[in-house]
Design a protein around this motif. Structure first.
Motif, mmCIF file in Angstrom:
data_model
loop_
_atom_site.group_PDB
_atom_site.id
_atom_site.type_symbol
_atom_site.label_atom_id
_atom_site.label_comp_id
_atom_site.label_asym_id
_atom_site.label_seq_id
_atom_site.Cartn_x
_atom_site.Cartn_y
_atom_site.Cartn_z
ATOM 1 N N GLU A 155 0.876 -1.181 0.000
ATOM 2 C CA GLU A 155 0.000 0.000 0.000
ATOM 3 C C GLU A 155 0.907 1.224 0.000
ATOM 4 O OE1 GLU A 155 -3.388 0.024 -0.054
ATOM 5 O OE2 GLU A 155 -3.532 -2.163 -0.007
ATOM 6 N N PRO A 156 1.556 1.536 -1.131
ATOM 7 C CA PRO A 156 2.523 2.635 -1.144
ATOM 8 C C PRO A 156 1.917 3.942 -0.658
ATOM 9 C CG PRO A 156 2.559 1.430 -3.223
ATOM 10 C CD PRO A 156 1.389 0.928 -2.449
ATOM 11 N N ASP A 157 2.689 4.648 0.156
ATOM 12 C CA ASP A 157 2.249 5.913 0.730
ATOM 13 C C ASP A 157 3.437 6.874 0.687
ATOM 14 O OD1 ASP A 157 1.367 8.058 2.227
ATOM 15 O OD2 ASP A 157 0.702 6.846 3.920
ATOM 16 N N LEU A 158 3.286 7.940 -0.046
ATOM 17 C CA LEU A 158 4.373 8.904 -0.198
ATOM 18 C C LEU A 158 4.780 9.507 1.142
ATOM 19 C CD1 LEU A 158 6.180 10.114 -2.374
ATOM 20 C CD2 LEU A 158 4.502 11.949 -2.651
ATOM 21 N N PRO A 216 -3.886 6.082 -4.713
ATOM 22 C CA PRO A 216 -3.574 7.140 -3.744
ATOM 23 C C PRO A 216 -2.117 7.608 -3.826
ATOM 24 C CG PRO A 216 -4.852 5.409 -2.694
ATOM 25 C CD PRO A 216 -4.465 4.900 -4.055
ATOM 26 N N PHE A 217 -1.196 6.686 -4.087
ATOM 27 C CA PHE A 217 0.216 7.046 -4.218
ATOM 28 C C PHE A 217 0.420 7.981 -5.408
ATOM 29 C CE2 PHE A 217 4.478 6.119 -5.968
ATOM 30 C CZ PHE A 217 5.251 6.556 -4.893
ATOM 31 N N VAL A 218 -0.201 7.668 -6.538
ATOM 32 C CA VAL A 218 -0.082 8.515 -7.727
ATOM 33 C C VAL A 218 -0.677 9.889 -7.440
ATOM 34 C CG1 VAL A 218 -0.783 8.806 -10.141
ATOM 35 C CG2 VAL A 218 -0.054 6.566 -9.315
ATOM 36 N N GLU A 219 -1.811 9.924 -6.760
ATOM 37 C CA GLU A 219 -2.431 11.211 -6.421
ATOM 38 C C GLU A 219 -1.513 12.022 -5.519
ATOM 39 O OE1 GLU A 219 -6.210 9.955 -4.848
ATOM 40 O OE2 GLU A 219 -6.947 9.397 -6.842
ATOM 41 N N GLN A 220 -0.838 11.358 -4.573
ATOM 42 C CA GLN A 220 0.121 12.063 -3.716
ATOM 43 C C GLN A 220 1.268 12.635 -4.550
ATOM 44 O OE1 GLN A 220 0.964 8.749 -1.097
ATOM 45 N NE2 GLN A 220 -0.059 9.767 0.620
ATOM 46 N N LEU A 221 1.782 11.846 -5.476
ATOM 47 C CA LEU A 221 2.871 12.324 -6.338
ATOM 48 C C LEU A 221 2.437 13.550 -7.139
ATOM 49 C CD1 LEU A 221 4.575 9.188 -7.946
ATOM 50 C CD2 LEU A 221 5.665 10.914 -6.517
ATOM 51 N N GLN A 222 1.218 13.512 -7.644
ATOM 52 C CA GLN A 222 0.728 14.614 -8.462
ATOM 53 C C GLN A 222 0.567 15.905 -7.667
ATOM 54 O OE1 GLN A 222 -2.713 12.511 -9.979
ATOM 55 N NE2 GLN A 222 -1.686 12.068 -11.916
ATOM 56 N N GLN A 223 0.522 15.804 -6.342
ATOM 57 C CA GLN A 223 0.410 16.983 -5.484
ATOM 58 C C GLN A 223 1.760 17.620 -5.178
ATOM 59 O OE1 GLN A 223 -2.602 18.286 -4.682
ATOM 60 N NE2 GLN A 223 -3.400 16.655 -5.981
ATOM 61 N N VAL A 224 2.846 16.918 -5.470
ATOM 62 C CA VAL A 224 4.183 17.433 -5.198
ATOM 63 C C VAL A 224 4.515 18.492 -6.247
ATOM 64 C CG1 VAL A 224 6.640 16.856 -5.077
ATOM 65 C CG2 VAL A 224 4.941 15.273 -4.142
ATOM 66 N N ASN A 225 4.840 19.674 -5.789
ATOM 67 C CA ASN A 225 5.156 20.772 -6.713
ATOM 68 C C ASN A 225 6.649 21.063 -6.720
ATOM 69 O OD1 ASN A 225 2.527 21.262 -7.580
ATOM 70 N ND2 ASN A 225 2.078 22.499 -5.774
ATOM 71 N N ALA A 226 7.434 20.021 -6.827
ATOM 72 C CA ALA A 226 8.884 20.190 -6.833
ATOM 73 C C ALA A 226 9.515 19.027 -7.590
ATOM 74 C CB ALA A 226 9.415 20.228 -5.399
ATOM 75 N N ALA A 227 10.727 19.252 -8.023
ATOM 76 C CA ALA A 227 11.479 18.167 -8.658
ATOM 77 C C ALA A 227 11.838 17.140 -7.595
ATOM 78 C CB ALA A 227 12.743 18.720 -9.312
ATOM 79 N N ILE A 228 11.857 15.881 -7.987
ATOM 80 C CA ILE A 228 12.246 14.814 -7.053
ATOM 81 C C ILE A 228 13.479 14.095 -7.611
ATOM 82 C CG2 ILE A 228 9.970 14.550 -5.996
ATOM 83 C CD1 ILE A 228 9.537 12.085 -7.795
ATOM 84 N N SER A 229 14.490 14.899 -7.917
ATOM 85 C CA SER A 229 15.685 14.383 -8.574
ATOM 86 C C SER A 229 16.527 13.469 -7.695
ATOM 87 C CB SER A 229 16.541 15.535 -9.110
ATOM 88 O OG SER A 229 16.843 16.438 -8.070
ATOM 89 N N ASP A 230 16.247 13.409 -6.400
ATOM 90 C CA ASP A 230 16.955 12.479 -5.519
ATOM 91 C C ASP A 230 16.373 11.065 -5.609
ATOM 92 O OD1 ASP A 230 18.834 14.263 -4.591
ATOM 93 O OD2 ASP A 230 17.643 14.860 -2.846
ATOM 94 N N VAL A 231 15.256 10.926 -6.298
ATOM 95 C CA VAL A 231 14.622 9.618 -6.439
ATOM 96 C C VAL A 231 15.161 8.917 -7.687
ATOM 97 C CG1 VAL A 231 12.448 8.391 -6.846
ATOM 98 C CG2 VAL A 231 12.513 10.329 -5.256
ATOM 99 N N LYS A 232 15.666 7.716 -7.480
ATOM 100 C CA LYS A 232 16.052 6.830 -8.585
ATOM 101 C C LYS A 232 15.008 5.722 -8.604
ATOM 102 C CE LYS A 232 20.911 7.916 -7.940
ATOM 103 N NZ LYS A 232 20.576 9.117 -7.212
ATOM 104 N N TYR A 233 14.629 5.288 -9.791
ATOM 105 C CA TYR A 233 13.545 4.309 -9.841
ATOM 106 C C TYR A 233 13.716 3.340 -10.995
ATOM 107 C CZ TYR A 233 11.472 6.906 -13.734
ATOM 108 O OH TYR A 233 11.239 7.493 -14.949
#
Length: 154
Positions: free
Chosen positions: A38-41, A70-87
């Protein structure tokens, strides 16, 4: 070494088996890992180096599974670059549908737009060719781990 968060989006449970099959290989390579069904940002820090391995099936007409929305919706609310995330992304789908692996493609595009760094190529597993998707994924994961190791060490 890094801690790899294995983020699972699954409707019928097959993608959960994939995550459970790859976790031992990740840990044998020296990485710590945690599977999040249940991923949660909110439980992931975007302020520090993160490694996400997303295991994702496609539901319905190219939709995300309910547990992943819900995880995707949380990501879409982030108003910044997440360049520290590797995936990395493992998409599980059925090529008899025109929305084959659409959820995996969509999360890949979203993360790319957010400046996250993809490790290796996105894997799309066709259940028509691999009725047991983890068989294909177990062949792929060593090269992904190698790509990740090179990035982490540099």
């Amino acid at each position: 070494m890094s801690n790899i968060q294995i983020l699972v989006g699954s409707t019928l449970g097959g993608t959960e088996y994939v995550a459970e099959a790859i976790q031992p290989l990740i840990e044998e390579a020296g990485f710590d890992s945690e599977i999040q069904f249940e991923p949660d940002l909110n439980s992931l820090s975007l302020q520090s180096e993160q490694v996400w391995l997303i295991c994702l099936s496609t539901h319905g007409a190219g939709d995300y599974p309910d547990n992943f929305k819900p995880f995707v919706e949380q990501l879409q609310q982030v108003n910044a670059a997440i360049s520290d995330v590797k995936y990395g992304i493992i998409g599980i789908g059925d090529s008899s549908y025109d929305t084959f692996c659409e959820a995996a493609k969509n999360i890949d595009y979203l993360l790319e737009e957010m400046a996250a760094v993809r490790v290796g190529d996105r894997l799309e597993v066709d259940v028509m060719d691999y009725p047991t998707p983890e068989d294909r994924v177990l062949d792929w994961i060593p090269s992904w781990i190698e790509d990740l190791t090179q990035i982490v060490e540099n």
